[in-house]
Design a protein around this motif. Structure first.
Motif, PDB file in Angstrom:
ATOM      1  N   PHE A  61      -3.219   9.719   1.610  1.00 39.05           N
ATOM      2  CA  PHE A  61      -3.363   9.610   3.172  1.00 39.05           C
ATOM      3  C   PHE A  61      -2.358   8.465   3.707  1.00 39.05           C
ATOM      4  O   PHE A  61      -2.883   7.249   2.905  1.00 39.05           O
ATOM      5  N   ASP A  62      -1.403   8.387   3.812  1.00 38.20           N
ATOM      6  CA  ASP A  62      -1.062   7.230   4.538  1.00 38.20           C
ATOM      7  C   ASP A  62      -0.831   6.356   6.202  1.00 38.20           C
ATOM      8  O   ASP A  62      -1.046   7.125   7.120  1.00 38.20           O
ATOM      9  N   GLU A  63      -2.433   5.609   6.609  1.00 37.70           N
ATOM     10  CA  GLU A  63      -3.159   5.008   7.598  1.00 37.70           C
ATOM     11  C   GLU A  63      -2.782   5.837   8.556  1.00 37.70           C
ATOM     12  O   GLU A  63      -2.219   6.426   9.662  1.00 37.70           O
ATOM     13  N   PRO A  64      -3.467   7.144   8.214  1.00 39.73           N
ATOM     14  CA  PRO A  64      -3.890   8.787   8.830  1.00 39.73           C
ATOM     15  C   PRO A  64      -4.122   8.148  10.277  1.00 39.73           C
ATOM     16  O   PRO A  64      -4.290   8.937  11.204  1.00 39.73           O
TER      17      PRO A  64
ATOM     18  N   LYS B 121       0.798  -1.436  -0.004  1.00 37.59           N
ATOM     19  CA  LYS B 121       0.048   0.355  -0.383  1.00 37.59           C
ATOM     20  C   LYS B 121       0.829   0.866   0.193  1.00 37.59           C
ATOM     21  O   LYS B 121       0.518   2.221  -1.012  1.00 37.59           O
ATOM     22  N   SER B 122       2.186   1.206   0.623  1.00 44.46           N
ATOM     23  CA  SER B 122       2.231   2.129   1.017  1.00 44.46           C
ATOM     24  C   SER B 122       3.442   2.756   0.047  1.00 44.46           C
ATOM     25  O   SER B 122       3.463   3.639  -0.789  1.00 44.46           O
ATOM     26  N   THR B 123       4.139   1.468  -0.843  1.00 44.44           N
ATOM     27  CA  THR B 123       4.838   1.337  -2.314  1.00 44.44           C
ATOM     28  C   THR B 123       4.245   2.239  -2.867  1.00 44.44           C
ATOM     29  O   THR B 123       4.312   2.739  -4.215  1.00 44.44           O
TER      30      THR B 123
END
Ligand code: ATP
Ligand code: MG
Lengths: 245, 217
Positions: A162-165, A42-44
């Protein structure tokens, strides 16, 4: 035309395909959530889109423009994508106001006055203007998150990532972030949100992308994912009584 | 000759001591910062140069370097004035040590903040200037104080190249008055006061830039 069109995106680290042919669209003003087990990429994916990580192959169209090319103006692309990190990543030596003005001043060449006006506007929008002279170490997690969002918005981005806000926030603050994202939605901000928090995804996103092993296994509304799939992986991840991730 | 007279006689030298120390600190700070930045930016071609610089200026004694510059270079036809010789030896030595202090402090900058700056669209250089260096300089204060006081304590070597600093004045005074105990006591006191002024100066500057939660003392 979608704001963002991702086609057959691949990213390999060594011989491991972390993203293995991702395709999806993000409409202007839309909100999509990306969910999936830890390590599924996901982050990638987010970082490939703004070229913090170089994609191995595939195509990304931003407002119809290919942005994976060698001659793409990467910094211009990044300025159009507001990125909110899980741990906020506020600049700890700068007060709240300066955190928000860095971008406008350095990248939009605004004067200090102009940038501070813009920053105050965004801080007010996120309801943290009274904290403007505080330093990051003096803020709670929820406050930092709001400042990080204001910092991203101050660049007038076309889309917010948003990355895991909410993963570092307690449930009350997590609901606050959901409210903030919903407020942004009503103001027509486009959002792509990676999260492990089904409640957040359900309450903000039009559609949820389910990623697993570098592929999109499903893209649907929260309710459909929860109730109408027979696929074993989707049932265990989203189904009624699914263990929280 | 009273103790006050001795202090008065030595204080001519104090100005030179302070001058030499400040000049060497300025050299060391500038060079150390430049080296730390070059290494941080990871310029390939510069790596061997900075490595040689660090090895030489940390590995060769200060007095040897000073003599090489002051007495050695003239035989190659390069005359070096005494203060410049101090800056090229003591100054560059402190530059080497300071660059290590800076490197450590740069490594302590949160990688996520750098990533956030890049994600915002800042260039590498803007990220360095606006995010990394301000944090690094604040975190380097204890190391800088160490290094600056070391420079002060090596400054008496300036006497060997003819700069009339405190020690030079003192030995001259001792040979005419034969009052070594008081004179060297006065010398010690003077160095100690300069040391404290130096530390207070750095602390004052630090206080102006202090940020809550960034560094602790
Ligand atoms: N620079 C890298 N080199 C090698 N492997 C990497 C690199 N970056 C990420 N990976 C691998 O890629 C996979 C996906 O990482 P990614 O951070 O995108 O996962 P994620 O879905 O965001 O997980 P999480 O939910 O835990 O944040 C992981 O297995 C990770 O080990
Ligand atoms: Mg992640």
């Amino acid at each position: 035309m979608a704001l963002l069109e991702v086609r057959h995106l691949k990213k390999t680290f060594g011989d491991r395909a972390v993203l293995d042919g991702i395709s999806f669209d993000l409409e202007e003003g839309g909100i999509k959530a990306i969910m999936g087990p830890s390590g599924c990429g996901k982050s990638t994916l987010l970082r490939c889109i703004n070229r913090l990580i170089e994609p191995t192959s595939g195509s990304i169209l931003f407002r119809g423009q290919e942005v994976t090319g060698r001659d793409t103006d990467v910094r211009a692309l990044r300025q159009m994508i507001g990125f909110v990190f899980q741990n906020y990543a506020l600049y700890r030596h700068l007060c709240v106001l300066d955190n928000v003005t860095v971008g406008p001043r350095k990248l939009k060449r605004m004067s200090r006055r102009e940038a501070e006006g813009k920053a105050l506007h965004e801080l007010q929008r996120l309801n943290v203007a009274d904290l403007r002279h505080s330093f990051p170490s003096q803020l709670s997690g929820g406050q930092k998150q709001r400042v990080a969002i204001a910092r991203a918005l101050a660049m007038d981005p076309a889309v917010l990532f948003f990355d895991e806000p909410t993963s570092a926030l307690d449930p009350v603050m997590a609901r606050e972030v959901a409210a903030v994202i919903n407020q942004l939605h009503s103001e027509n901000v486009t959002v792509l949100c990676v999260t492990h928090d089904f409640e957040l995804a359900r309450s903000v996103a039009d559609r949820i992308i389910f990623l697993r092993d570098g592929r999109i296994r499903a893209e649907d509304t929260a309710d459909n994912l929860r109730n109408h799939y027979d696929d074993h992986e989707i049932r265990t991840f989203f189904g009624p009584g699914a263990a929280p991730v | 000759m009273t103790f006050v007279d001795i202090i008065a006689a030595l204080s001519k030298g104090a100005a030179y001591t302070v001058g030499v120390t400040v000049a060497c600190i300025a050299t060391g700070f500038t060079v150390g910062l430049a080296v730390a930045v070059i290494r941080r930016l990871g310029w390939r071609f510069a790596a061997p140069l900075t490595n040689v610089y660090l090895a030489v200026f940390r590995g060769v004694p200060m007095l040897v370097l000073l003599f090489m510059v002051f007495f050695g270079l003239p035989s190659l036809g390069i005359q070096v004035p005494p203060l410049a010789a101090m800056m090229l030896s003591l100054g560059l030595i402190s530059g080497a040590y300071l660059s290590e202090v800076f490197r450590g402090a740069l490594n302590a900058v949160e990688p996520d903040e750098i990533l956030a700056a890049q994600a915002m669209g800042l260039t590498r250089w803007q990220t360095l200037r606006c995010i990394e260096l301000p944090q690094m300089l604040r975190a380097s204060v204890p190391g800088m104080i160490n290094e600056f006081t070391t420079v002060l304590k090596y400054s008496p070597f300036a006497y060997t190249v003819g700069i009339p600093e405190i020690m030079k004045q003192a030995t001259a005074l001792v040979s005419t008055t034969m009052r070594g105990v008081e004179i060297y006591l006065a010398v010690g006191l003077m160095y100690f006061s300069i040391y404290w002024m130096l530390v207070l100066g750095v602390w004052t500057i630090e206080r102006c830039f202090r940020v809550p939660g960034l560094t602790h003392r």
